[in-house]
Scaffold this motif. Structure first.
Motif, PDB file in Angstrom:
ATOM      1  N   ILE A  55       0.844  -1.203   0.000  1.00 52.49           N
ATOM      2  CA  ILE A  55       0.000   0.000   0.000  1.00 52.49           C
ATOM      3  C   ILE A  55       0.877   1.250   0.000  1.00 52.49           C
ATOM      4  O   ILE A  55       0.618   2.210  -0.739  1.00 52.49           O
ATOM      5  N   SER A  56       1.923   1.229   0.811  1.00 46.41           N
ATOM      6  CA  SER A  56       2.839   2.362   0.882  1.00 46.41           C
ATOM      7  C   SER A  56       3.494   2.620  -0.472  1.00 46.41           C
ATOM      8  O   SER A  56       3.543   3.767  -0.944  1.00 46.41           O
ATOM      9  N   GLU A  57       4.000   1.573  -1.104  1.00 48.26           N
ATOM     10  CA  GLU A  57       4.680   1.721  -2.393  1.00 48.26           C
ATOM     11  C   GLU A  57       3.715   2.183  -3.490  1.00 48.26           C
ATOM     12  O   GLU A  57       4.061   3.032  -4.319  1.00 48.26           O
ATOM     13  N   ILE A  58       2.504   1.641  -3.498  1.00 47.45           N
ATOM     14  CA  ILE A  58       1.511   2.035  -4.514  1.00 47.45           C
ATOM     15  C   ILE A  58       1.144   3.502  -4.326  1.00 47.45           C
ATOM     16  O   ILE A  58       1.050   4.263  -5.300  1.00 47.45           O
ATOM     17  N   SER A  59       0.971   3.915  -3.082  1.00 45.57           N
ATOM     18  CA  SER A  59       0.618   5.317  -2.808  1.00 45.57           C
ATOM     19  C   SER A  59       1.737   6.262  -3.221  1.00 45.57           C
ATOM     20  O   SER A  59       1.485   7.339  -3.774  1.00 45.57           O
ATOM     21  N   LYS A  60       2.992   5.858  -2.962  1.00 42.65           N
ATOM     22  CA  LYS A  60       4.122   6.686  -3.373  1.00 42.65           C
ATOM     23  C   LYS A  60       4.157   6.826  -4.893  1.00 42.65           C
ATOM     24  O   LYS A  60       4.392   7.916  -5.420  1.00 42.65           O
ATOM     25  N   ALA A  61       3.933   5.715  -5.594  1.00 46.69           N
ATOM     26  CA  ALA A  61       3.949   5.745  -7.054  1.00 46.69           C
ATOM     27  C   ALA A  61       2.838   6.651  -7.581  1.00 46.69           C
ATOM     28  O   ALA A  61       3.033   7.394  -8.543  1.00 46.69           O
ATOM     29  N   ALA A  62       1.673   6.594  -6.944  1.00 49.35           N
ATOM     30  CA  ALA A  62       0.553   7.437  -7.376  1.00 49.35           C
ATOM     31  C   ALA A  62       0.859   8.912  -7.117  1.00 49.35           C
ATOM     32  O   ALA A  62       0.537   9.772  -7.947  1.00 49.35           O
ATOM     33  N   SER A  63       1.489   9.202  -5.995  1.00 44.05           N
ATOM     34  CA  SER A  63       1.776  10.600  -5.672  1.00 44.05           C
ATOM     35  C   SER A  63       2.823  11.187  -6.610  1.00 44.05           C
ATOM     36  O   SER A  63       2.856  12.387  -6.851  1.00 44.05           O
ATOM     37  N   LYS A  64       3.683  10.341  -7.168  1.00 48.97           N
ATOM     38  CA  LYS A  64       4.703  10.799  -8.112  1.00 48.97           C
ATOM     39  C   LYS A  64       4.181  10.810  -9.556  1.00 48.97           C
ATOM     40  O   LYS A  64       4.911  11.155 -10.479  1.00 48.97           O
ATOM     41  N   GLY A  65       2.936  10.380  -9.747  1.00 48.56           N
ATOM     42  CA  GLY A  65       2.335  10.431 -11.072  1.00 48.56           C
ATOM     43  C   GLY A  65       2.632   9.230 -11.940  1.00 48.56           C
ATOM     44  O   GLY A  65       2.378   9.250 -13.146  1.00 48.56           O
ATOM     45  N   ILE A  66       3.159   8.174 -11.348  1.00 46.97           N
ATOM     46  CA  ILE A  66       3.471   6.979 -12.132  1.00 46.97           C
ATOM     47  C   ILE A  66       2.201   6.165 -12.371  1.00 46.97           C
ATOM     48  O   ILE A  66       2.024   5.570 -13.427  1.00 46.97           O
ATOM     49  N   TYR A  67       1.324   6.143 -11.374  1.00 52.08           N
ATOM     50  CA  TYR A  67      -0.001   5.544 -11.528  1.00 52.08           C
ATOM     51  C   TYR A  67      -1.035   6.641 -11.358  1.00 52.08           C
ATOM     52  O   TYR A  67      -0.837   7.569 -10.565  1.00 52.08           O
ATOM     53  N   HIS A  68      -2.142   6.522 -12.071  1.00 54.00           N
ATOM     54  CA  HIS A  68      -3.276   7.416 -11.856  1.00 54.00           C
ATOM     55  C   HIS A  68      -3.847   7.100 -10.481  1.00 54.00           C
ATOM     56  O   HIS A  68      -3.743   5.962 -10.014  1.00 54.00           O
ATOM     57  N   LYS A  69      -4.438   8.096  -9.813  1.00 47.58           N
ATOM     58  CA  LYS A  69      -4.920   7.881  -8.448  1.00 47.58           C
ATOM     59  C   LYS A  69      -5.996   6.807  -8.380  1.00 47.58           C
ATOM     60  O   LYS A  69      -6.040   6.035  -7.417  1.00 47.58           O
ATOM     61  N   ASN A  70      -6.830   6.704  -9.412  1.00 46.37           N
ATOM     62  CA  ASN A  70      -7.869   5.674  -9.409  1.00 46.37           C
ATOM     63  C   ASN A  70      -7.266   4.281  -9.612  1.00 46.37           C
ATOM     64  O   ASN A  70      -7.747   3.301  -9.046  1.00 46.37           O
ATOM     65  N   THR A  71      -6.222   4.192 -10.421  1.00 41.92           N
ATOM     66  CA  THR A  71      -5.536   2.922 -10.626  1.00 41.92           C
ATOM     67  C   THR A  71      -4.917   2.458  -9.317  1.00 41.92           C
ATOM     68  O   THR A  71      -5.012   1.281  -8.947  1.00 41.92           O
ATOM     69  N   ALA A  72      -4.291   3.372  -8.608  1.00 40.68           N
ATOM     70  CA  ALA A  72      -3.676   3.046  -7.317  1.00 40.68           C
ATOM     71  C   ALA A  72      -4.746   2.601  -6.321  1.00 40.68           C
ATOM     72  O   ALA A  72      -4.567   1.600  -5.614  1.00 40.68           O
TER      73      ALA A  72
END
Length: 87
Positions: A55-72
């Motif tokens: 969860i932590s890693e997915i949230s970090k990726a979303a905050s950096k724009g690597i994943y869209h927030k809905n995808t995360a």
């Protein structure tokens, strides 16, 4: 190949960003895989621990724009649901 100095710079910047994005996506995939392996083995404690890391890693990726927030959000939701379904 680009001849203009700014175009050359853009190419190098994009390569660096692409590498960073690949590294973070790979890290997320590894964390997700660890959660799924823990679920397969039936170890609820390990699954919960791996889930928190994922969860932590997915949230970090979303905050950096690597994943869209809905995808995360979808990835986190599905993982959490899978862990909660364990007996």
């Amino acid at each position: 190949m680009a001849n203009i100095k700014s175009a050359k710079k853009r190419i190098s910047v994009i390569e660096k960003k692409t590498l960073r994005n690949k590294m973070l996506k790979s890290k997320v995939k590894t964390c997700v895989k660890k959660v799924l392996v823990a679920i397969e083995s039936g170890d609820k404690a390990a699954a919960n621990a791996a889930l928190q890391v994922a969860i932590s890693e997915i949230s970090k990726a979303a905050s950096k724009g690597i994943y869209h927030k809905n995808t995360a959000a979808r990835k986190i939701s599905r993982l959490t649901l899978a862990v909660n379904k364990m007996a």
